[in-house]
Design an enzyme around this catalytic site. Structure first.
Site, mmCIF file in Angstrom:
data_model
loop_
_atom_site.group_PDB
_atom_site.id
_atom_site.type_symbol
_atom_site.label_atom_id
_atom_site.label_comp_id
_atom_site.label_asym_id
_atom_site.label_seq_id
_atom_site.Cartn_x
_atom_site.Cartn_y
_atom_site.Cartn_z
ATOM 1 N N ASP A 141 -110.944 -15.092 10.129
ATOM 2 C CA ASP A 141 -109.768 -14.961 9.708
ATOM 3 C C ASP A 141 -109.378 -16.474 10.363
ATOM 4 O O ASP A 141 -109.948 -17.207 11.648
ATOM 5 C CB ASP A 141 -109.165 -13.792 10.242
ATOM 6 C CG ASP A 141 -107.807 -13.855 8.808
ATOM 7 O OD1 ASP A 141 -107.665 -14.097 7.925
ATOM 8 O OD2 ASP A 141 -106.671 -13.189 9.977
ATOM 9 N N HIS A 193 -111.247 -23.253 3.602
ATOM 10 C CA HIS A 193 -112.678 -22.668 3.729
ATOM 11 C C HIS A 193 -113.709 -23.130 3.691
ATOM 12 O O HIS A 193 -114.581 -22.665 4.162
ATOM 13 C CB HIS A 193 -111.896 -21.884 2.061
ATOM 14 C CG HIS A 193 -111.439 -21.004 2.383
ATOM 15 N ND1 HIS A 193 -110.787 -19.974 3.467
ATOM 16 C CD2 HIS A 193 -110.005 -20.562 0.992
ATOM 17 C CE1 HIS A 193 -109.837 -19.461 2.480
ATOM 18 N NE2 HIS A 193 -109.575 -19.774 1.225
ATOM 19 N N TRP A 211 -108.831 -10.695 -3.903
ATOM 20 C CA TRP A 211 -108.490 -10.355 -5.213
ATOM 21 C C TRP A 211 -107.738 -10.613 -5.672
ATOM 22 O O TRP A 211 -106.742 -11.461 -6.566
ATOM 23 C CB TRP A 211 -109.442 -9.784 -6.337
ATOM 24 C CG TRP A 211 -111.035 -9.543 -6.150
ATOM 25 C CD1 TRP A 211 -111.372 -7.924 -5.960
ATOM 26 C CD2 TRP A 211 -112.005 -9.982 -6.927
ATOM 27 N NE1 TRP A 211 -112.645 -8.579 -6.109
ATOM 28 C CE2 TRP A 211 -112.915 -9.570 -6.427
ATOM 29 C CE3 TRP A 211 -111.693 -11.506 -7.586
ATOM 30 C CZ2 TRP A 211 -114.180 -10.457 -6.757
ATOM 31 C CZ3 TRP A 211 -112.858 -12.581 -8.592
ATOM 32 C CH2 TRP A 211 -114.254 -11.581 -7.631
ATOM 33 N N LEU A 238 -133.662 -12.269 11.380
ATOM 34 C CA LEU A 238 -132.444 -12.003 12.046
ATOM 35 C C LEU A 238 -132.436 -11.454 10.439
ATOM 36 O O LEU A 238 -132.388 -11.338 9.120
ATOM 37 C CB LEU A 238 -131.690 -13.295 11.825
ATOM 38 C CG LEU A 238 -130.358 -12.907 12.087
ATOM 39 C CD1 LEU A 238 -129.716 -12.534 13.398
ATOM 40 C CD2 LEU A 238 -129.436 -14.451 11.925
HETATM 41 C C1 IPE Z 1 -110.190 -16.342 6.221
HETATM 42 O O1 IPE Z 1 -109.273 -17.054 6.168
HETATM 43 C C2 IPE Z 1 -111.155 -15.954 4.864
HETATM 44 C C3 IPE Z 1 -111.035 -15.081 3.362
HETATM 45 C C4 IPE Z 1 -110.447 -14.387 3.852
HETATM 46 C C5 IPE Z 1 -111.898 -15.840 2.663
HETATM 47 P P1 IPE Z 1 -108.032 -17.067 5.322
HETATM 48 O O2 IPE Z 1 -107.694 -17.662 4.511
HETATM 49 O O3 IPE Z 1 -107.415 -15.653 5.821
HETATM 50 O O4 IPE Z 1 -107.030 -17.636 6.436
HETATM 51 P P2 IPE Z 1 -105.584 -16.999 7.108
HETATM 52 O O5 IPE Z 1 -105.048 -16.171 7.508
HETATM 53 O O6 IPE Z 1 -104.597 -17.832 5.730
HETATM 54 O O7 IPE Z 1 -105.195 -18.225 8.363
HETATM 55 MG MG MG Z 2 -105.671 -14.374 6.725
#
Ligand code: IPE
Ligand code: MG
Length: 216
Positions: A2, A19, A51, A113
């Protein structure tokens, strides 16, 4: 994993940049995982609730999954990593489904792994689908019969669960499997997570006396 969005926001960049940085972190962390006696490593990449994010972000994440597979296919094979997709892939684009199937088939025999990518994963959905698949069964459902009906039957119980990004919740991740997991929460945003942070989490785990309900 996260914190990608906030990492990008802190840099005045769009969320997809976060991302992309998060994917780079994952490829680095997997390499560190080899330095430890870790046999199973799971990451929560996309929940069944994700989603509900704007369509453009969902599309971008799905594209990133394809790129991640393309870029890391050889690495996984060369390092004898067995790949498992944890989740319901039926909603993914056909091209992504095909890549997931190919990678799963081509790494099936490896066991250096076990790497589980949780994508379109939701623990409640997994438990419900297992229950529905078993409901016609006459004999008594045991723990092992139940676990065999999960998305991936051989995923062991979680020992250590790490959540980055500062939130202290499980967000529908491996609820059954984490019954006795040690929970480690860190404020570090996923793209910044590094070997030192991994060491800290593992040191936290190593200090734990795990009693599983017993006294010693
Ligand atoms: C986590 O990062 C990645 C996914 C859920 C794909 P977020 O996209 O939730 O990042 P924040 O929480 O907005 O910082
Ligand atoms: Mg998040």
């Amino acid at each position: 994993m996260d914190g990608n969005g906030r990492w990008a926001k802190n840099r005045d960049k769009p969320r997809h940049v976060g991302h992309e940085a998060g994917l780079k972190t994952l490829t680095k962390i997997i390499k560190h995982i080899f330095n430890y006696r870790i046999s199973h490593f799971s990451v929560y990449a996309f929940s069944s609730e994700n989603w509900l994010r704007p369509q453009s972000e969902v599309k971008n994440l799905l594209m990133l999954f394809e790129k991640a597979i393309d870029d890391n296919f050889t690495f996984l094979i060369e390092n004898k990593i067995c790949f498992h997709l944890l989740g319901n892939i039926s909603k993914f684009p056909k091209s992504l489904q095909k890549k997931i199937e190919d990678l799963t088939n081509q790494t099936r025999q490896y066991n250096k792994l076990h790497f589980y990518l949780a994508a379109n994963y939701g623990s409640r959905e997994e438990l419900l689908s297992a229950s529905n698949n078993l409901k016609m069964q006459q004999k008594k459902i045991t723990e092992s019969i139940f676990k065999n009906a999960f998305y991936v039957s051989n995923l062991p119980d979680v020992d250590l669960l790490i959540r980055t990004g500062g939130e202290t919740r499980l967000s529908n991740f491996l609820l059954w499997q984490s019954a006795y997991a040690e929970l480690y929460f860190t404020k570090v945003l996923w793209p910044d997570f590094n070997k030192k942070n991994l060491d800290n989490a593992l040191n936290f785990f190593n200090k734990k006396v795990r009693k599983f309900g017993k006294i010693t």
